[in-house]
Design a protein around this motif. Structure first.
Motif, PDB file in Angstrom:
ATOM      1  N   THR A 133      -3.244   8.131   2.148  1.00  0.00           N
ATOM      2  CA  THR A 133      -3.535   8.208   3.575  1.00  0.00           C
ATOM      3  C   THR A 133      -2.337   7.742   4.380  1.00  0.00           C
ATOM      4  N   LEU A 134      -2.443   7.930   5.695  1.00  0.00           N
ATOM      5  CA  LEU A 134      -1.348   7.514   6.577  1.00  0.00           C
ATOM      6  C   LEU A 134      -1.172   5.998   6.550  1.00  0.00           C
ATOM      7  N   LYS A 135      -2.236   5.258   6.349  1.00  0.00           N
ATOM      8  CA  LYS A 135      -2.139   3.801   6.259  1.00  0.00           C
ATOM      9  C   LYS A 135      -1.320   3.385   5.037  1.00  0.00           C
ATOM     10  N   ASP A 136      -1.554   4.107   3.912  1.00  0.00           N
ATOM     11  CA  ASP A 136      -0.763   3.802   2.713  1.00  0.00           C
ATOM     12  C   ASP A 136       0.701   4.126   2.916  1.00  0.00           C
ATOM     13  N   LEU A 137       0.989   5.182   3.704  1.00  0.00           N
ATOM     14  CA  LEU A 137       2.394   5.506   3.969  1.00  0.00           C
ATOM     15  C   LEU A 137       3.052   4.440   4.829  1.00  0.00           C
ATOM     16  N   VAL A 138       2.324   3.956   5.843  1.00  0.00           N
ATOM     17  CA  VAL A 138       2.900   2.930   6.720  1.00  0.00           C
ATOM     18  C   VAL A 138       3.117   1.628   5.956  1.00  0.00           C
ATOM     19  N   ASP A 139       2.244   1.343   4.987  1.00  0.00           N
ATOM     20  CA  ASP A 139       2.406   0.121   4.198  1.00  0.00           C
ATOM     21  C   ASP A 139       3.689   0.116   3.382  1.00  0.00           C
ATOM     22  N   LYS A 140       4.255   1.295   3.095  1.00  0.00           N
ATOM     23  CA  LYS A 140       5.496   1.356   2.334  1.00  0.00           C
ATOM     24  C   LYS A 140       6.717   1.055   3.189  1.00  0.00           C
ATOM     25  N   GLY A 141       6.552   1.036   4.525  1.00  0.00           N
ATOM     26  CA  GLY A 141       7.686   0.761   5.388  1.00  0.00           C
ATOM     27  C   GLY A 141       7.838  -0.721   5.709  1.00  0.00           C
ATOM     28  N   LYS A 142       8.986  -1.046   6.260  1.00  0.00           N
ATOM     29  CA  LYS A 142       9.304  -2.410   6.665  1.00  0.00           C
ATOM     30  C   LYS A 142       9.355  -2.457   8.188  1.00  0.00           C
ATOM     31  N   VAL A 143       8.533  -3.344   8.753  1.00  0.00           N
ATOM     32  CA  VAL A 143       8.457  -3.453  10.208  1.00  0.00           C
ATOM     33  C   VAL A 143       9.619  -4.297  10.709  1.00  0.00           C
ATOM     34  N   GLY A 144      10.391  -3.729  11.648  1.00  0.00           N
ATOM     35  CA  GLY A 144      11.532  -4.451  12.197  1.00  0.00           C
ATOM     36  C   GLY A 144      11.167  -5.198  13.466  1.00  0.00           C
ATOM     37  N   PHE A 161      12.040   2.996   6.306  1.00  0.00           N
ATOM     38  CA  PHE A 161      11.530   3.508   5.042  1.00  0.00           C
ATOM     39  C   PHE A 161      12.692   3.838   4.121  1.00  0.00           C
ATOM     40  N   GLU A 162      12.425   3.743   2.827  1.00  0.00           N
ATOM     41  CA  GLU A 162      13.374   4.212   1.829  1.00  0.00           C
ATOM     42  C   GLU A 162      13.170   5.720   1.635  1.00  0.00           C
ATOM     43  N   ALA A 163      14.270   6.471   1.462  1.00  0.00           N
ATOM     44  CA  ALA A 163      14.165   7.926   1.301  1.00  0.00           C
ATOM     45  C   ALA A 163      13.389   8.294   0.050  1.00  0.00           C
ATOM     46  N   TYR A 164      13.563   7.506  -1.016  1.00  0.00           N
ATOM     47  CA  TYR A 164      12.849   7.817  -2.264  1.00  0.00           C
ATOM     48  C   TYR A 164      11.343   7.702  -2.084  1.00  0.00           C
ATOM     49  N   MET A 405      16.458   5.319   5.566  1.00  0.00           N
ATOM     50  CA  MET A 405      17.774   4.972   5.035  1.00  0.00           C
ATOM     51  C   MET A 405      18.113   5.899   3.870  1.00  0.00           C
ATOM     52  N   ASN A 406      19.404   6.285   3.819  1.00  0.00           N
ATOM     53  CA  ASN A 406      19.906   7.153   2.742  1.00  0.00           C
ATOM     54  C   ASN A 406      19.060   8.430   2.644  1.00  0.00           C
ATOM     55  N   GLU A 407      18.897   9.079   3.807  1.00  0.00           N
ATOM     56  CA  GLU A 407      17.956  10.211   3.855  1.00  0.00           C
ATOM     57  C   GLU A 407      18.432  11.369   2.992  1.00  0.00           C
TER      58      GLU A 407
END
Length: 1248
Positions: A133-144, A161-164, A405-407
């Motif tokens: 879900t979109l929530k799981d995708l947001v959890d993979k990012g780092k909030v600045g 987010f990491e590109a990988y 990053m590193n897209e």
């Protein structure tokens, strides 16, 4: 004990088991602690503040669209205790074993997904379970850190987010979409496509056997589908209960029966015994099945509208379903009425069950069922997440700034686009090339060898040796034309393909053998269709040419289908190109790129190299079709090597960048004079991405297919249209289906012939006075008459009357008549019977009434009294004039008033033959025939003495002498021109007013059917005006009784029965037509059925723009059955329809019912043609050229106009022959040498 609970499943991952066990323990501990805290009353409200301020995540919560309240609680499900077995007394209930059993249950649910409903299957395959879900995708990012916006000043969230992680997440989403698509395809296989996936272990099946659902034409298909469901789905159930319902219910068993082989066979026999049983009493069936015990699921299969309303049925389910878990699974079986679908959906929602819809004509209805719609929602969720990822790549997601990053690295940019799409197994492997065993052919060429005419199986070819038509020939003895008269009771009357009636001698054995051969041919045609729909032919059609160029559409709109395109080309390279002479592949987007500069031989090395080139293709740009077509056609290197493409196959998904007129004109110019054909293949895959790339020129799928079809047909190519679910349109298959329809039509006509013969002889030999019919008396023999002596002449008073004859004389006469030989004919018998009959004495002489032309004479006395004669003389004053066999030119008069009748009836009175203006007949008399007789002394054929006097002409292959004089020919031309002007005025009248669209309405009691399907939307304003003109121009003016009906997905009538055309009714009808809107399908058969329900109706006028949704063969068969005893004429009107198949169906429907076919001539202005001839005259008999009309009335009148113009030209040529003959005679007279006069008295010169 260990076998029941203790043994662990070896297939379960131990890591999964440990994590689940720990989660379970933590959950238990938390629940115990929370319960203890509540009991002790030490709940602290300030604990929420210690964990942090929830306002920091407020923006992300709004972004995800979730409430702050947790919604992850699992609802309570009641435990099923019915038929449950008691546990073993030594069963150990430990918490660890409970956890093991729960893990085993989850594993079994994953492996046995085929036995689950879509809701159960999604518990372990949904996006929430897969953590996509979109929530799981947001959890993979780092909030600045929060950064203020320079324009608004508000803080904005910054997530990194990491590109990988993003690429891996997107790949898993694409894999999930592929998994959901496979699940949908599985749900559309076998009996699940018709009845859905049957849920439950103990199932009750309620089958609708009403007249509407189990009527003629549906029952056989319905029974086959039910038997397929029994074999595929119900054999795995624990118990089943079967019941059919119509007006009354008919259960197979009183209780539910356990499933075994015998029960299944018993159920199949019950299915085959089904028959229609009145109405559709669904409420009675539901009341009965609710009292059946040990049933956990009820399946209702409905094909018609139930007798009760939806509110009554839903209220009953609500009341009976309280405290009982028995869901209803409703199935709408091939029903076009929307009330049935709405009722079944309400029933399934009220009982917590599922709904499934199946229609044979409209495939989109299947996707509205509960099972498939739930999965489609998951696919839409996946696509929404993918769209969010696209926003992330652009740097924004909602109000948050995104930076990956590193897209894209240099290595990733070099990878093809297909690397990021799900691919089938073995996609990158080398080709497995198959050499075709024969050279394929198009269906047109194949039919030339295997068609009905090629196999001598055309019905008219079979009946032609025994078919006799009315014939008219000139008899020189009686000097008039005589028409043959064949007794109608001796043979069967049959309508020929040209519309004439012929007498047929029917050989039953021959016809039965003919039907067997038709059955074998139809089987062959079905095998041909199956062959055309398998392998790469399902995608590209049949590649028949030797030199082939493939044009592949790789525009940006096809980026999601790149793997599909590559896989399609792989099948083509493997299966169809190995036996060609040359081939090439050209990919085009904004620019066209070819695999090789010229076409190459299809060697295994070249085919493998072409496949590697296809794997590296990428999508981009628009659809520049003409650049690729020019690259294929204008290749100077190929021309120098004398290589020319024969077939160009365009594989595309949309309209090209160029307009239709530009592309079509260029295709025609490029292919004219060259043996090159453009074949178009249209593929459209279900597109779940509504926000995808849109090309420069966009059109809906209907307009796209029309454009591409015209592009293919302008070069005599073929059109092929397919999607993932199957072939939608294929020219090759349409030609085969047309032959099948023709064979079925011939079979029906043979059946009608057999029934006509049976009826004829049944009526003849089963008459109530059959016993009183005796054999006719035999005639007296001619040799007895010659040998008999004449009897003595009796006085009048001695002649006995007929009633006074002795019994001996009667017996003697009878014995003589019984000596009739078997070879005697009926004609001789009739002649003898009439001649031997005695006439009464008082009868007058029948020859006294015959008027004979006498010679008028005048007598006088002679002055000389000679001994010879009586002294008188006679003068002949008048001789009887000999009757001339020549036909003179008559003065023709045709009334100016236009009669409301068909052209066929009008031409019976005013055709050229009836007006005695047939030029061929006028020069075909017996005195005009050229004869050559054999002279024995010369031993050769010699022409008549005066053959050179008359000009000779060729009339239908026979040399005739032209005896019509020039002044007679001038009179003929004047009369023909007068008739031709009247014909043109009649043509103008037929094309004026509402007759231009609807033709001439000649019936006083009729029903007008109006097609309002979705394809009629562009023409609705024009149609409303034409219908209003029809009502006032023809119906009101001629005082007809009429009714209006519109049909699309359903039918609606203006009135319940036909109404008189009064002013009030006409205003009401025009008001009703003004509210018509277009939309839906074309239910032609349902409209005809509804029209036939009016007993007063005499004719039907049906206006439509295409084929019906149902089978054309089914429509023709149903109409023939409804029209057996009514003889209703169906007049069909083709409205803006360019489909030849649809027009052929309409023409066949009108022909089968004795009606007329009418079509608007949109590409030719006939009014201008008639006006030009009337104003400019008939000096040029060829220009302007009148095309052949397709409508029956216009076609017959147009043919008569063309014949009159042709006779006019022949008459002028005949007059020119006279002028040439006179000129030739004058020239011969001038060149004749002078004759020396003979002088009397001049001595002859002596010769030595």
């Amino acid at each position: 004990m260990e076998g029941i609970f203790g043994r662990r499943n070896p297939y379960i991952d131990p890591v999964i088991e440990e994590s689940e066990e720990e989660n379970f323990k933590e959950k238990d501990e938390k629940e115990v602690i929370s319960d203890a805290d509540q009991e002790l009353g030490i709940i602290n409200d300030d604990d929420d503040d210690e964990e942090g301020d929830p306002d920091d995540d407020e923006d992300i919560d709004e972004l995800l669209g979730e409430d702050s309240v947790s919604s992850g609680l699992v609802p309570w499900q009641p435990v099923v205790v019915k038929n449950a077995r008691p546990p073993h007394p030594l069963t150990v209930t430990h918490v660890n074993q409970t956890i093991d059993l729960m893990g085993l249950k989850n594993a079994e649910a994953v492996t046995a997904s085929e036995l689950q409903t879509s809701e159960e299957w999604l518990k372990f395959h949904s996006l929430e379970y897969l953590q996509l879900t979109l929530k799981d995708l947001v959890d993979k990012g780092k909030v600045g850190n929060l950064q203020p916006d320079h324009r608004t000043g508000k803080p904005s969230q910054h997530i990194q987010f990491e590109a990988y992680d993003v690429n891996e997440f997107e790949y898993r989403l694409n894999t999930a979409i592929e998994m959901y698509t496979k699940r949908i395809k599985w749900l559309l296989q076998g009996s699940k496509r018709v009845f859905g996936n049957i849920r439950g272990k103990r199932v009750a099946i309620l089958v609708d056997t009403s007249d509407a659902n189990a009527g003629f034409g549906r029952l056989t298909t319905f029974q086959e589908s039910l038997i397929h469901m029994l074999d595929e789905q119900l054999t795995t159930r624990s118990a089943i209960y079967l019941m059919s319902f119509g007006t009354d219910i008919d259960p197979l068993w009183p209780v539910a029966r356990d499933v075994n082989c015998r029960i299944i066979e018993e159920a199949k026999e019950w299915v085959m015994r089904m028959k229609s049983s009145g109405g559709c009493n669904l409420l009675k069936a539901m009341k009965h099945v609710m009292n059946i015990q040990d049933i956990d699921s009820v399946v209702i299969i409905l094909g018609s509208v139930p007798d009760q309303s939806s509110e009554i049925l839903c209220d009953y389910i609500h009341q009976m379903g309280v405290g009982e878990e028995r869901p209803l699974q409703t199935v709408a079986y091939d029903c076009s009425n929307h009330l049935t679908n709405i009722t079944l959906r309400h029933l399934s929602d009220a009982s917590g069950g599922s709904y499934h819809c199946y229609t044979a004509s409209c495939e989109e209805q299947i996707y509205t069922g509960t099972e498939i719609s739930v999965i489609l929602k998951e696919i839409q969720k996946c696509q929404d997440v993918i769209n969010k990822i696209k926003e992330m790549r652009n740097g924004m997601m909602g109000s948050a700034l995104i930076s990956i990053m590193n897209e894209i690295t240099t290595e990733v940019a070099k990878l093809p686009q297909s690397r990021f799409l799900p691919r089938p197994p073995g996609h990158d492997l080398p080709l497995r090339i198959e050499m075709p065993k024969f050279q394929p052919r198009t269906s047109i060429n194949w039919i030339q060898q295997h068609g009905l005419k090629a196999k001598r199986l055309d019905l008219y070819q079979v009946l032609a040796p025994n078919a006799y038509s009315y014939k008219e020939e000139f008899i020189p003895v009686i000097k008039k034309a005589v028409q043959s008269q064949v007794h109608e009771k001796a043979m069967v009357q049959f309508q020929w393909h040209d519309g004439s009636m012929k007498n047929i001698h029917v050989d039953m054995t021959h016809l039965f053998e003919y039907q067997k051969q038709l059955n074998e041919v139809v089987t062959l045609y079905e095998r041909r269709i199956n062959w055309l729909a398998c392998g790469s032919r399902r995608i590209f059609g049949t590649v028949t040419e030797k030199n082939v160029v493939i044009l592949v559409d790789l525009s940006v709109s096809n980026v999601n289908y790149l793997v599909h395109i590559q896989h399609s080309l792989r099948l083509l390279l493997e299966q169809q190109l190995a036996n060609k002479n040359f081939f090439n592949i050209i990919a085009f987007g904004s620019k066209a790129v070819g695999w090789r500069p010229i076409m190459m031989k299809p060697t295994p090395e070249n085919l493998q190299d072409a496949w590697k080139w296809v794997l590296d293709l990428q999508c981009g740009g628009s659809r520049n079709f003409l650049s690729a077509f020019k690259l294929a056609m204008e290749n100077e290197q190929e021309a120098s090597h004398h290589i020319e493409p024969e077939g160009i196959y365009l594989f595309t998904s949309g309209v090209p960048d160029q307009t239709l007129d530009v592309a079509s004109s260029f295709i025609e110019q490029s292919t004219s004079g060259r043996n090159v054909k453009l074949h178009v293949v249209l593929f459209n895959v279900d597109d779940y991405n509504s926000n995808g790339a849109i090309p420069g020129r966009y059109a809906n799928i209907t307009r796209t297919s029309e454009v591409l079809r015209n592009m293919a047909h302008c070069s005599n190519g073929r059109f092929h249209w397919f999607r993932e679910t199957g072939i939608i349109e294929n020219d090759d298959i349409q030609h085969i289906t047309a032959e099948i329809d023709k064979a079925l039509n011939f079979s029906r006509k043979v059946q009608m012939l057999v029934e006509s013969v049976k009826k004829k002889y049944r009526d003849r030999y089963h008459h109530q006075y059959l016993d009183q019919i005796k054999a006719l008396p035999a005639p007296e023999f001619s040799h007895l008459k010659q040998r008999a002596l004449p009897g003595p002449r009796l006085p009048i008073e001695q002649v006995k009357p007929r009633s006074a004859r002795t019994e001996y004389e009667r017996e003697t006469t009878t014995s003589l008549r019984l000596q009739r030989p078997t070879s005697a004919t009926t004609a001789r018998e009739t002649t003898t019977r009439t001649t031997t009959r005695e006439r009464p004495i008082s009868a007058k002489d029948p020859m006294a009434r015959v008027k004979t032309k006498k010679v008028v004479t005048s007598s006088f006395f002679l002055d000389t009294k000679g001994q010879t004669g009586d002294g008188t003389g006679t003068v002949f004053r008048k001789y009887p004039a000999a009757k001339s066999v020549r036909r003179g030119v008559v003065d023709v008069t045709i009334p100016d008033h236009e009669d409301v009748q068909t052209s066929k009836e009008w031409l019976r009175l005013y055709s050229l033959s009836k007006l005695k203006l047939d030029l061929n007949r006028m020069v075909s008399g017996p005195d005009c025939k050229h004869k050559e007789n054999s002279v024995k002394s010369l031993q050769k054929n010699v022409s008549a003495k005066y053959c050179d006097i008359f000009p000779t002409v060729n009339v239908k292959g026979t040399i005739k002498h032209l005896q019509l004089l020039p002044h007679e020919l001038k009179d003929y031309e004047a009369q023909t021109e007068k008739v031709l002007r009247r014909y043109l005025k009649r043509l103008q009248w037929l094309l004026s007013g509402s007759r231009r669209v609807f033709g001439t309405l000649v019936h006083k009691k009729c029903v007008i059917l109006i097609d309002t399907s979705g394809s009629m939307d562009p023409y609705m304003n024009e149609l409303k005006k034409e219908v209003a003109a029809l009502i006032w121009d023809q119906l009101y003016r001629h005082g007809a009784r009429f009714n209006l009906m519109r049909f699309s997905g359903d039918c609606e009538v203006w009135s319940r029965s036909i109404q008189p055309a009064t002013q009030e009714n006409c205003h009401s009808a025009v008001n009703w037509t003004s509210r018509l809107t277009a939309g839906g399908n074309t239910c032609t058969l349902e409209a005809l059925r509804l029209a036939f329900q009016d007993p007063e109706m005499e004719a039907i006028y049906m206006l439509t723009d295409g084929k019906p949704d149902s089978s054309t063969t089914l429509v023709l068969r149903e109409v023939a059955e409804m029209n057996i005893n009514r003889n209703v004429q169906i007049n069909t009107i083709s409205f803006n329809c360019a489909d030849s198949t649809a027009n052929n169906f309409l023409r066949m429907l009108s022909k089968e019912t004795g009606g007329r076919f009418h079509k608007i001539q949109s590409d030719f202005d006939a009014q201008l043609f008639a006006h030009k001839l009337l104003t400019e005259g008939f000096t040029d008999t060829e220009y302007p050229h009148l095309p052949e009309f397709e409508g029956d009335d216009l076609r017959r009148l147009g043919a008569e106009i063309a014949m009159a113009r042709r006779f006019l030209a022949q008459s002028r040529q005949y007059r020119a022959l006279y002028q040439a003959k006179v000129a030739q005679t004058d020239k011969a007279a001038n060149n004749k040498p002078p004759v020396t006069p003979f002088v009397v008295g001049k001595p002859k010169t002596a010769t030595r």
